[in-house]
Scaffold this motif. Structure first.
Motif, PDB file in Angstrom:
ATOM      1  N   SER A  85      42.132  46.098  38.820  1.00  0.00           N
ATOM      2  CA  SER A  85      41.604  45.220  37.784  1.00  0.00           C
ATOM      3  C   SER A  85      40.337  44.516  38.263  1.00  0.00           C
ATOM      4  CB  SER A  85      42.660  44.185  37.395  1.00  0.00           C
ATOM      5  OG  SER A  85      43.117  43.486  38.546  1.00  0.00           O
ATOM      6  N   ASP A  86      39.523  44.059  37.311  1.00  0.00           N
ATOM      7  CA  ASP A  86      38.292  43.356  37.662  1.00  0.00           C
ATOM      8  C   ASP A  86      38.593  42.142  38.518  1.00  0.00           C
ATOM      9  OD1 ASP A  86      37.134  45.243  36.087  1.00  0.00           O
ATOM     10  OD2 ASP A  86      36.393  43.867  34.545  1.00  0.00           O
ATOM     11  N   SER A  87      37.663  41.825  39.391  1.00  0.00           N
ATOM     12  CA  SER A  87      37.898  40.725  40.338  1.00  0.00           C
ATOM     13  C   SER A  87      38.072  39.382  39.648  1.00  0.00           C
ATOM     14  CB  SER A  87      36.731  40.655  41.334  1.00  0.00           C
ATOM     15  OG  SER A  87      35.492  40.511  40.652  1.00  0.00           O
ATOM     16  N   ASN A  88      37.456  39.194  38.476  1.00  0.00           N
ATOM     17  CA  ASN A  88      37.591  37.918  37.772  1.00  0.00           C
ATOM     18  C   ASN A  88      38.810  37.870  36.864  1.00  0.00           C
ATOM     19  OD1 ASN A  88      36.724  39.702  35.837  1.00  0.00           O
ATOM     20  ND2 ASN A  88      35.113  38.364  35.003  1.00  0.00           N
ATOM     21  N   GLN A  89      39.628  38.941  36.879  1.00  0.00           N
ATOM     22  CA  GLN A  89      40.844  38.977  36.059  1.00  0.00           C
ATOM     23  C   GLN A  89      42.115  38.967  36.900  1.00  0.00           C
ATOM     24  OE1 GLN A  89      40.394  42.517  33.708  1.00  0.00           O
ATOM     25  NE2 GLN A  89      38.783  41.656  32.396  1.00  0.00           N
ATOM     26  N   GLU A  90      41.966  38.790  38.190  1.00  0.00           N
ATOM     27  CA  GLU A  90      43.123  38.838  39.088  1.00  0.00           C
ATOM     28  C   GLU A  90      44.131  37.746  38.718  1.00  0.00           C
ATOM     29  OE1 GLU A  90      43.895  39.509  43.872  1.00  0.00           O
ATOM     30  OE2 GLU A  90      41.923  38.933  43.126  1.00  0.00           O
ATOM     31  N   GLU A  97      47.575  45.785  36.053  1.00  0.00           N
ATOM     32  CA  GLU A  97      47.437  44.962  37.259  1.00  0.00           C
ATOM     33  C   GLU A  97      48.708  45.056  38.099  1.00  0.00           C
ATOM     34  OE1 GLU A  97      46.368  40.373  38.610  1.00  0.00           O
ATOM     35  OE2 GLU A  97      46.645  40.871  36.491  1.00  0.00           O
ATOM     36  N   SER A 115      35.559  42.081  49.577  1.00  0.00           N
ATOM     37  CA  SER A 115      35.309  40.802  48.914  1.00  0.00           C
ATOM     38  C   SER A 115      34.050  40.829  48.062  1.00  0.00           C
ATOM     39  CB  SER A 115      35.195  39.687  49.959  1.00  0.00           C
ATOM     40  OG  SER A 115      34.148  39.988  50.884  1.00  0.00           O
ATOM     41  N   SER A 116      33.175  41.815  48.316  1.00  0.00           N
ATOM     42  CA  SER A 116      31.922  41.927  47.581  1.00  0.00           C
ATOM     43  C   SER A 116      31.396  43.350  47.695  1.00  0.00           C
ATOM     44  CB  SER A 116      30.887  40.947  48.146  1.00  0.00           C
ATOM     45  OG  SER A 116      30.571  41.290  49.485  1.00  0.00           O
ATOM     46  N   ASP A 146      35.183  46.018  38.235  1.00  0.00           N
ATOM     47  CA  ASP A 146      33.837  45.512  37.970  1.00  0.00           C
ATOM     48  C   ASP A 146      32.867  45.816  39.109  1.00  0.00           C
ATOM     49  OD1 ASP A 146      35.467  43.729  39.432  1.00  0.00           O
ATOM     50  OD2 ASP A 146      34.072  42.073  39.080  1.00  0.00           O
ATOM     51  N   LYS A 150      28.441  47.771  39.168  1.00  0.00           N
ATOM     52  CA  LYS A 150      27.575  46.652  39.499  1.00  0.00           C
ATOM     53  C   LYS A 150      26.369  47.119  40.296  1.00  0.00           C
ATOM     54  CE  LYS A 150      29.988  42.198  39.643  1.00  0.00           C
ATOM     55  NZ  LYS A 150      30.520  41.143  40.548  1.00  0.00           N
TER      56      LYS A 150
END
Length: 283
Positions: A85-90, A97, A115-116, A146, A150
């Motif tokens: 899942s997208d990192s901002n939806q954890e 998920e 982490s990035s 995500d 990017k």
């Protein structure tokens, strides 16, 4: 370092499969993640270099766990890359998920989520290196959805292959040598033994040590017994093979030299009544 990738594409790993093929990695589409993971494991065993199993999140990753566990227990290098899942939806209940990094730690040597974008090369390099170095095994890398599309400034990416710390990705795995004094003790014990026996396991095959082992058997006239995965290191029709009298050979050996083998259930744990109570083991 990686030449083969097996998997089933879907959101969010479609672009990863495309990029891998552009980079020259041969991609093999499969119909089941479990089969893809076993296929990648087999390449690791046969070549000594990891192949990649690429899967989607949730059920896709869960289907690979048996292959990861098999690779890890058999000491075969393997890389599993799973979309997530997208990192901002954890922790928000995202699509499929699942605690993938935590789950894969049970079945791998290394399990991480970069982490990035800038950290991805370092994590991939560590996964490839860890899968081969020491006792080989499986490694897992979790890629948030995500991250796939990017953009990042190339000057900010931690380039592994140009770093002084990592001059190449990856260097050949180190070769560990036994202490010369311990080798001398082993030779002395072999000379004193009345009924020595060599047991050849899959570790000897994986290490491609067949030439040295054949020379040892031939020059010293030592009987040997291959495990199922150790067959072929020395030909089965060799005159010193005792495979046809396996039980008798194990029972009457007073010293056993284990080469790439473990005293597990297949070898009755090295215990009586299959082995002599006072048998000496060199491993």
């Amino acid at each position: 370092n990686v030449k083969y990738m097996f998997g089933i594409v879907g959101v969010p790993v479609i672009e990863i499969a495309i990029a891998a093929q552009v980079a020259g990695i041969k991609y093999v589409g499969m119909r089941n993640e479990q089969a893809a993971c076993y296929a990648a494991s087999a390449v690791g065993y046969l070549t000594g270099r990891p192949a990649v199993c690429l899967v989607v999140s949730g059920p896709g990753l869960i289907n690979t766990l048996s292959g990861m566990a098999n690779s890890n227990m058999n000491c075969w290098p393997l890389i599993v890359i799973g979309g997530s899942s997208d990192s901002n939806q954890e922790t928000m209940g995202a699509f499929q998920e699942f605690p993938q990094v935590e789950t894969c730690r049970l079945y791998s040597k290394f399990s991480a989520r970069p982490s990035s974008l800038e950290a991805i090369p370092i994590v991939i390099e560590k996964a490839v290196r860890t899968s081969m170095y020491g006792r080989p095994g499986s490694c897992y890398v979790d890629i948030p959805g995500d991250f796939v599309n990017k953009l990042v400034d190339s000057s900010e990416v931690r380039q592994v292959n140009t770093s002084e710390r990592y001059p190449a990705c990856c260097l050949p795995r180190p070769i560990s040598l036994a202490d010369p004094l311990e080798v001398q003790k082993a030779v002395a014990a072999l000379k004193k033994a009345q009924n020595p026996l060599i047991i050849i396991g899959k570790g000897a095959a994986f290490s491609q040590a067949e030439n040295n082992i054949r020379r040892l058997v031939n020059e010293c006239g030592l009987p040997f017994l291959p495990t199922p995965m150790g067959k072929g290191v020395v030909p089965d029709d060799h005159p010193f093979s005792v495979a046809a009298a396996r039980s008798s050979a194990l029972l009457h050996a007073d010293l056993i030299l284990l080469l790439g083998a473990r005293l597990n259930w297949m070898l009755h744990f090295g215990l009586p009544p299959r082995f002599q109570p006072d048998v000496k083991i060199i491993q």
